[in-house]
Design an enzyme around this catalytic site. Sequence first.
Site, short mmCIF file in Angstrom:
data_model
loop_
_atom_site.label_atom_id
_atom_site.label_comp_id
_atom_site.label_asym_id
_atom_site.label_seq_id
_atom_site.Cartn_x
_atom_site.Cartn_y
_atom_site.Cartn_z
N HIS A 218 0.78 -1.52 -0.04
CA HIS A 218 -0.21 -0.11 0.41
C HIS A 218 1.14 0.98 0.60
CE1 HIS A 218 -0.39 0.52 4.41
NE2 HIS A 218 0.89 0.28 4.35
N CYS B 256 5.46 6.22 4.75
CA CYS B 256 4.73 5.85 3.48
C CYS B 256 3.86 6.22 3.01
CB CYS B 256 3.02 5.26 4.86
SG CYS B 256 4.36 4.66 6.62
N HIS C 296 4.98 0.48 -0.61
CA HIS C 296 5.21 -0.78 0.65
C HIS C 296 4.65 -1.32 0.88
CE1 HIS C 296 4.11 1.74 4.34
NE2 HIS C 296 3.48 1.07 4.00
N HIS D 260 3.58 -4.97 3.49
CA HIS D 260 3.34 -6.19 4.93
C HIS D 260 2.78 -6.76 4.94
CE1 HIS D 260 3.68 -1.98 6.91
NE2 HIS D 260 3.33 -1.41 5.60
N ASP E 8 -4.08 -10.75 -0.83
CA ASP E 8 -2.43 -11.64 -1.24
C ASP E 8 -2.32 -10.88 -1.93
OD1 ASP E 8 -1.13 -13.05 0.68
OD2 ASP E 8 -1.48 -14.84 -1.08
N HIS E 9 -1.44 -10.49 -1.90
CA HIS E 9 -0.10 -10.31 -3.04
C HIS E 9 -0.93 -9.02 -3.65
CE1 HIS E 9 1.76 -13.03 -1.75
NE2 HIS E 9 3.30 -12.73 -1.91
N GLU F 203 -0.03 -5.56 11.70
CA GLU F 203 0.37 -4.54 10.34
C GLU F 203 2.13 -5.18 10.76
OE1 GLU F 203 0.33 -0.71 8.30
OE2 GLU F 203 1.20 -1.00 9.99
NI NI Z 1 2.60 0.20 5.88
#
Ligand code: NI
Length: 140
Positions: free
Chosen positions: A15, A34, A40, A42, A80-81, A124
């Site tokens: 995100h 961010c 980036h 998580h 996911d992904h 997270e």
């Molecule tokens: Ni983040």
Amino acid sequence: MKAYLTRRYKFSASHRLHSDSMSDEENRSVYGKCNNPHGHGHNYTLEVTVAGQVEQKTGMICNLVDLDSFVQKNVVQHFDHENLNVLADFSATVPTTENLCIEVYNILEEGFHHASVEKVRMEETMLNSFEYAGGRELRT
Ligand code: NI
């Protein structure tokens, strides 16, 4: 009588925290790293808590197979992904983990009917986690 069942799931997603209702400068100042244009990722750990009566016949609140298949199909495979920013779920909101909790809660609340959805908790990183238990009033 009410009993609780919590199950953990894992998925990974990327995100970028950026709000269209703020200037680029405000975004950088509010979100810091961010807000980096490339985003980036998580590795999220999701905890879903459902509640209900323990059924006399089975001794269970709900069948884990039902919970797992619902969450895998509608939540894990959905996120996911993925790049959260481009999903329709976040067309009007910033894909923070607060909002991700709300999206997951709403998916469960709408589609999972084997037990009542009590809470969604999302880790997270090792250092932070978020929870949502319904009843949000959007703050503006
Ligand atoms: Ni983040």
